[in-house]
Motif scaffolding. Structure first.
Motif, mmCIF file in Angstrom:
data_model
loop_
_atom_site.group_PDB
_atom_site.id
_atom_site.type_symbol
_atom_site.label_atom_id
_atom_site.label_comp_id
_atom_site.label_asym_id
_atom_site.label_seq_id
_atom_site.Cartn_x
_atom_site.Cartn_y
_atom_site.Cartn_z
ATOM 1 N N GLU A 14 0.848 -1.221 0.033
ATOM 2 C CA GLU A 14 0.518 -0.358 0.447
ATOM 3 C C GLU A 14 1.070 1.128 -0.231
ATOM 4 O O GLU A 14 1.768 1.346 0.559
ATOM 5 C CB GLU A 14 -0.397 0.234 1.014
ATOM 6 C CG GLU A 14 -1.727 -1.410 1.937
ATOM 7 C CD GLU A 14 -2.853 -1.221 0.542
ATOM 8 O OE1 GLU A 14 -3.272 0.890 0.072
ATOM 9 O OE2 GLU A 14 -3.921 -1.904 0.401
ATOM 10 N N ASP A 15 0.420 2.280 -0.547
ATOM 11 C CA ASP A 15 1.098 3.570 -1.134
ATOM 12 C C ASP A 15 1.412 3.812 0.696
ATOM 13 O O ASP A 15 0.891 3.874 1.523
ATOM 14 C CB ASP A 15 1.299 4.021 -1.932
ATOM 15 C CG ASP A 15 0.058 5.396 -1.796
ATOM 16 O OD1 ASP A 15 0.084 5.519 -0.386
ATOM 17 O OD2 ASP A 15 -0.958 5.903 -2.908
ATOM 18 N N LYS A 37 6.796 -1.552 -5.236
ATOM 19 C CA LYS A 37 5.491 -1.920 -4.764
ATOM 20 C C LYS A 37 6.175 -2.571 -3.429
ATOM 21 O O LYS A 37 5.411 -2.865 -2.972
ATOM 22 C CB LYS A 37 4.741 -2.643 -5.164
ATOM 23 C CG LYS A 37 4.229 -1.956 -6.519
ATOM 24 C CD LYS A 37 2.912 -0.679 -6.417
ATOM 25 C CE LYS A 37 2.560 -0.264 -7.410
ATOM 26 N NZ LYS A 37 2.908 1.544 -7.892
ATOM 27 N N ARG A 84 -1.278 6.398 2.271
ATOM 28 C CA ARG A 84 -2.442 5.083 2.458
ATOM 29 C C ARG A 84 -2.182 4.441 3.513
ATOM 30 O O ARG A 84 -2.743 4.436 4.962
ATOM 31 C CB ARG A 84 -2.772 4.401 1.621
ATOM 32 C CG ARG A 84 -3.344 4.826 0.709
ATOM 33 C CD ARG A 84 -4.425 3.402 -0.512
ATOM 34 N NE ARG A 84 -5.342 3.355 0.778
ATOM 35 C CZ ARG A 84 -5.700 1.788 -0.124
ATOM 36 N NH1 ARG A 84 -5.910 1.408 -1.411
ATOM 37 N NH2 ARG A 84 -6.657 1.417 0.616
#
Length: 175
Positions: free
Chosen positions: A5-6, A93, A9
């Motif tokens: 999740e970035d 990621k 967030r």
């Protein structure tokens, strides 16, 4: 867990979790205002003098921050012109200290890791970068004594502030 999740967030989720766990009353508007503060962090006082002293060296940022957070922080501090590249973990990621993140530096800068000086104020980040093969400078702002480098990845240089880096380098490393 390989469930990326970035950072934006994750920061929001962490803030909301902390508020719940500490039983702090906060409205959605207050939480949003706190989150917006992450887009405007002030630069340390020594950042601009250090960047000026290193002008002419190819400088880059390799951060766990999301691209939006990084762009905003640089723009709001007027520092964007100092950097050739802004690299977010969003590209792979996953987060530091994953070797996949540290591999982005040599790949994007087209330099071997051993020719890049990686600077961090986080000891865990310095460990990860050194383990990957970078030359490492740890910015020990607090002057903490006896940092435990038990993993065997002690930094090559330690400074108390970023403004000391250019003087110490004296041509030893590419910045």
């Amino acid at each position: 867990m390989e469930r990326y999740e970035d950072f934006w967030r994750l920061t929001d989720a962490a803030l909301r979790s902390a508020v719940r766990e500490l039983s702090i009353e906060a409205t959605d508007l207050q939480l949003e205002q706190l989150m917006q503060a992450y887009l405007f962090p002030p630069a340390f006082d020594d950042a601009r003098p250090a960047l000026e002293a290193l002008k002419g060296s190819p400088l880059a940022i390799l951060s766990n921050g999301s691209p939006t957070m990084l762009d905003s922080a640089l723009r709001n501090n007027g520092l964007e012109s100092y950097f050739a590249r802004i690299i977010s973990v969003d590209r792979v990621k996953t987060y530091k200290p994953s070797p996949r993140v540290y591999a982005l530096g040599p790949e994007i800068l087209d330099l071997p890791a051993a020719e890049i000086l990686f600077v961090s104020s986080n000891s865990w980040d310095a460990d990860g970068a050194k383990a990957f093969g970078y030359q490492v400078c740890w910015c020990n702002r607090s002057g903490a004594e006896g940092e435990d480098w038990g993993w065997g990845f002690a930094p090559d240089l330690t400074v108390l502030g970023l403004d000391q880096i250019a003087e110490i380098l004296a041509g030893k490393f590419r910045a």
